[in-house]
Design a protein around this motif. Structure first.
Motif, short mmCIF file in Angstrom:
data_model
loop_
_atom_site.label_atom_id
_atom_site.label_comp_id
_atom_site.label_asym_id
_atom_site.label_seq_id
_atom_site.Cartn_x
_atom_site.Cartn_y
_atom_site.Cartn_z
N ALA A 50 -14.47 -9.28 13.13
CA ALA A 50 -13.28 -9.94 13.68
C ALA A 50 -12.50 -10.64 12.56
N THR A 51 -11.21 -10.80 12.80
CA THR A 51 -10.35 -11.54 11.87
C THR A 51 -9.49 -12.51 12.68
N SER A 52 -8.93 -13.49 11.97
CA SER A 52 -8.08 -14.46 12.67
C SER A 52 -7.07 -15.06 11.70
N GLY A 53 -6.07 -15.73 12.26
CA GLY A 53 -5.13 -16.49 11.43
C GLY A 53 -5.70 -17.87 11.15
N GLY A 54 -6.20 -18.51 12.19
CA GLY A 54 -6.76 -19.86 12.07
C GLY A 54 -8.12 -19.85 11.41
N PRO A 55 -8.45 -20.95 10.68
CA PRO A 55 -9.73 -21.00 9.97
C PRO A 55 -10.91 -20.94 10.93
N GLY A 56 -11.76 -19.97 10.72
CA GLY A 56 -12.98 -19.86 11.54
C GLY A 56 -12.75 -19.31 12.94
N HIS A 57 -11.49 -19.06 13.30
CA HIS A 57 -11.24 -18.65 14.70
C HIS A 57 -11.75 -17.24 15.00
N TYR A 58 -12.03 -16.47 13.95
CA TYR A 58 -12.60 -15.13 14.18
C TYR A 58 -13.95 -15.22 14.90
N SER A 109 -10.90 -15.33 8.13
CA SER A 109 -9.57 -15.81 8.47
C SER A 109 -8.62 -15.33 7.37
N ALA A 110 -7.42 -14.87 7.78
CA ALA A 110 -6.46 -14.29 6.83
C ALA A 110 -6.10 -15.26 5.71
N ARG A 111 -6.20 -16.57 5.99
CA ARG A 111 -5.79 -17.56 4.98
C ARG A 111 -6.85 -17.83 3.92
N SER A 135 -11.94 -6.30 15.96
CA SER A 135 -10.71 -6.78 16.59
C SER A 135 -10.21 -8.07 15.93
N PRO A 136 -8.89 -8.20 15.78
CA PRO A 136 -8.34 -9.51 15.41
C PRO A 136 -8.41 -10.45 16.61
N ASN A 137 -8.30 -11.73 16.32
CA ASN A 137 -8.22 -12.73 17.39
C ASN A 137 -6.78 -12.78 17.89
N TYR A 138 -6.57 -12.42 19.14
CA TYR A 138 -5.26 -12.59 19.78
C TYR A 138 -5.46 -13.57 20.92
N PHE A 139 -4.94 -14.77 20.75
CA PHE A 139 -5.07 -15.82 21.76
C PHE A 139 -6.52 -16.03 22.22
N HIS A 140 -7.38 -16.28 21.22
CA HIS A 140 -8.78 -16.66 21.45
C HIS A 140 -9.64 -15.53 22.00
N SER A 141 -9.16 -14.30 21.93
CA SER A 141 -9.98 -13.19 22.40
C SER A 141 -9.66 -11.93 21.61
N LYS A 169 -2.13 -1.98 7.17
CA LYS A 169 -2.01 -3.39 6.75
C LYS A 169 -3.13 -4.25 7.34
N SER A 170 -3.88 -3.70 8.24
CA SER A 170 -4.86 -4.49 9.00
C SER A 170 -6.11 -4.86 8.19
N GLN A 171 -6.40 -6.17 8.18
CA GLN A 171 -7.65 -6.64 7.54
C GLN A 171 -8.86 -6.18 8.34
N THR A 172 -8.69 -6.17 9.66
CA THR A 172 -9.80 -5.75 10.54
C THR A 172 -10.19 -4.31 10.19
N LYS A 173 -9.17 -3.47 10.06
CA LYS A 173 -9.44 -2.05 9.75
C LYS A 173 -10.18 -1.93 8.42
N ALA A 218 -9.31 -2.27 16.53
CA ALA A 218 -8.39 -2.62 17.62
C ALA A 218 -7.17 -3.41 17.15
N SER A 219 -6.90 -3.40 15.84
CA SER A 219 -5.65 -4.01 15.36
C SER A 219 -4.55 -2.95 15.39
N PRO A 220 -3.34 -3.36 15.84
CA PRO A 220 -2.25 -2.37 15.85
C PRO A 220 -1.56 -2.23 14.50
N ARG A 221 -2.03 -2.94 13.46
CA ARG A 221 -1.25 -3.01 12.21
C ARG A 221 -1.56 -1.90 11.20
N GLY A 222 -2.25 -0.87 11.63
CA GLY A 222 -2.48 0.30 10.77
C GLY A 222 -3.06 -0.07 9.42
C1 LIG Z 1 -0.22 -11.86 19.47
C2 LIG Z 1 -1.06 -12.54 18.42
C3 LIG Z 1 -1.91 -13.57 18.80
C4 LIG Z 1 -2.70 -14.23 17.87
N1 LIG Z 1 -3.53 -15.24 18.29
C5 LIG Z 1 -4.33 -15.86 17.38
C6 LIG Z 1 -5.20 -16.92 17.80
O1 LIG Z 1 -5.26 -17.29 18.97
N2 LIG Z 1 -5.98 -17.50 16.87
C7 LIG Z 1 -5.95 -17.12 15.55
O2 LIG Z 1 -6.68 -17.68 14.74
N3 LIG Z 1 -5.14 -16.12 15.12
C8 LIG Z 1 -4.31 -15.49 16.00
N4 LIG Z 1 -3.48 -14.47 15.58
C9 LIG Z 1 -3.51 -14.05 14.16
C10 LIG Z 1 -4.38 -12.81 13.91
O3 LIG Z 1 -5.66 -12.97 14.46
C11 LIG Z 1 -4.51 -12.56 12.41
O4 LIG Z 1 -3.25 -12.37 11.83
C12 LIG Z 1 -5.42 -11.38 12.10
O5 LIG Z 1 -5.87 -11.50 10.77
C13 LIG Z 1 -4.71 -10.04 12.21
O6 LIG Z 1 -5.63 -9.01 11.97
P1 LIG Z 1 -5.18 -7.59 11.37
O7 LIG Z 1 -4.80 -7.82 9.92
O8 LIG Z 1 -6.39 -6.74 11.47
O9 LIG Z 1 -4.05 -7.07 12.18
C14 LIG Z 1 -2.65 -13.82 16.49
C15 LIG Z 1 -1.78 -12.78 16.12
C16 LIG Z 1 -0.99 -12.15 17.07
C17 LIG Z 1 -0.06 -11.03 16.64
#
Ligand SMILES: Cc1cc2nc3c(=O)[nH]c(=O)nc-3n(C[C@H](O)[C@H](O)[C@H](O)COP(=O)(O)O)c2cc1C
Length: 222
Positions: free
Chosen positions: A119-127, A152-154, A83-89, A14-18, A8-12
Motif C-alpha cells: 500500500a501507499t499513501s500521501g499522509g505519513p503512515g496512512h498506508y 508514504s509518498a512524502r 493499492s494506494p490509500n484513497y480516503f482511508h481505504s 507513475k504509480s508508486q504502488t505499481k 489498483a492504482s490508476p496512475r500507470g
Molecule cells: C482520490 C484520492 C484520495 C486519497 N486519499 C488519501 C487518504 O485518505 N490518505 C492518504 O494518506 N492519502 C490519500 N491519497 C493520496 C494517495 O494515497 C497517494 O498519492 C498514493 O501514493 C498514490 O499512489 P500511486 O502512486 O500508486 O498512484 C489520495 C489520493 C487520491 C487521488
C-alpha cells in the motif's frame, strides 16, 4: 509456481504502488516463480449487485474482464495485492474486485495460497490503514499472509529505495513459502474459525446457496 500481482492504482507508470508490486514480483521471479502483473484499473468491471447467483450457481452474472482475472486468481499459488490509500481505504477498483469475490469468502476459495500486500499513501503512515484492510480481507478469503509493506509518498527517494528492497525480499519469501508450503500457526487458528463460521452460514442458507452447499459437502465439511 504462478504469482499474480494486482495493481489498483490508476496512475500507470507513475504509480508508486505499481513499482512496489513489481518489486515483489521481481523477487518472486528470482526464486523461479512465473509472474504476471495486472493493472486492475484498465479492466472493465461491473459492480456486484448482490443477486446471489454466484452463491447459487458458482458463476457471476456479469460477463466482463473480472471473469478472466478471477480464474487467474483461483489458479495462482500466490498473490500480490497493491493499492494506494484513497480516503482511508483501497481504491474503488480494488473494492469492486473484492466485492465480486463474495463466494470466495463463503467457500474459503483462497485456501492454500499466499499473499503479499502493498500500500501507499500521501499522509505519513496512512498506508498502514490499507495494509490492515488488505491483510484482513485476504485472511478472510483463506490465504496465508506472507507479509506486507508500504510507504508514504512524502518519505523521499531513500525511503522508497528501502521499501523497494523490502518488497523484493517479500517476493523471495513469498516464493519460498509457496514451495515449502509454509504454515503460519496463528493464521491457521483464524482459518479454522472462519471455515466453521462460513460452513454454518452456508448450511443456514442451504436452499438458496446451492452451489456453495455442494462445494462444502464435497469437502465433507472439512
Ligand atoms: C482520490 C484520492 C484520495 C486519497 N486519499 C488519501 C487518504 O485518505 N490518505 C492518504 O494518506 N492519502 C490519500 N491519497 C493520496 C494517495 O494515497 C497517494 O498519492 C498514493 O501514493 C498514490 O499512489 P500511486 O502512486 O500508486 O498512484 C489520495 C489520493 C487520491 C487521488
Amino acid at each position: 509456481m504462478k504469482i499474480i500481482g494486482i495493481n489498483a492504482s490508476p496512475r500507470g507508470s507513475k504509480s508508486q504502488t505499481k513499482k512496489l508490486v513489481k518489486a515483489v514480483l521481481d523477487g518472486a521471479r528470482s526464486q523461479g516463480a512465473t509472474v504476471e502483473l495486472v493493472d486492475l484499473c484498465r479492466l472493465k468491471m461491473e459492480y456486484c449487485n448482490a443477486c446471489g447467483i454466484c452463491y447459487e450457481r458458482g458463476k457471476c452474472v456479469h460477463k466482463d474482464d473480472l471473469q478472466t482475472l478471477y480464474k487467474k486468481i483461483l489458479s495462482a499459488d500466490g498473490l500480490v495485492m497493491g493499492s494506494p490509500n484513497y480516503f482511508h481505504s483501497v481504491t474503488a477498483q480494488m473494492k469492486t474486485m473484492i466485492d465480486r469475490m463474495a463466494d470466495a469468502v463463503h467457500c474459503q476459495l483462497l485456501t492454500g495460497k499466499y499473499t503479499v500486500n502493498i500500500a501507499t499513501s500521501g499522509g505519513p503512515g496512512h498506508y498502514k490503514q490499507v495494509l490492515d484492510y488488505l491483510n484482513e480481507i485476504m485472511l478472510n478469503f483463506g490465504s496465508f499472509i506472507t507479509g506486507s509493506t508500504g510507504i508514504s509518498a512524502r518519505e523521499g527517494v531513500k525511503a522508497l529505495a528501502n521499501t523497494g528492497a523490502k518488497a523484493f525480499r517479500l517476493g523471495e519469501i513469498l516464493a519460498n513459502d509457496i514451495s515449502k508450503k509454509k504454515t503460519y500457526s496463528k493464521q491457521n487458528i483464524r482459518f479454522k474459525e472462519n471455515r466453521k463460521y462460513f460452513q454454518d452460514l452456508v448450511k443456514l442458507n442451504k436452499n438458496e446457496w446451492t452451489n456453495e452447499y455442494k462445494y462444502w459437502d464435497k469437502l465433507n465439511w472439512k
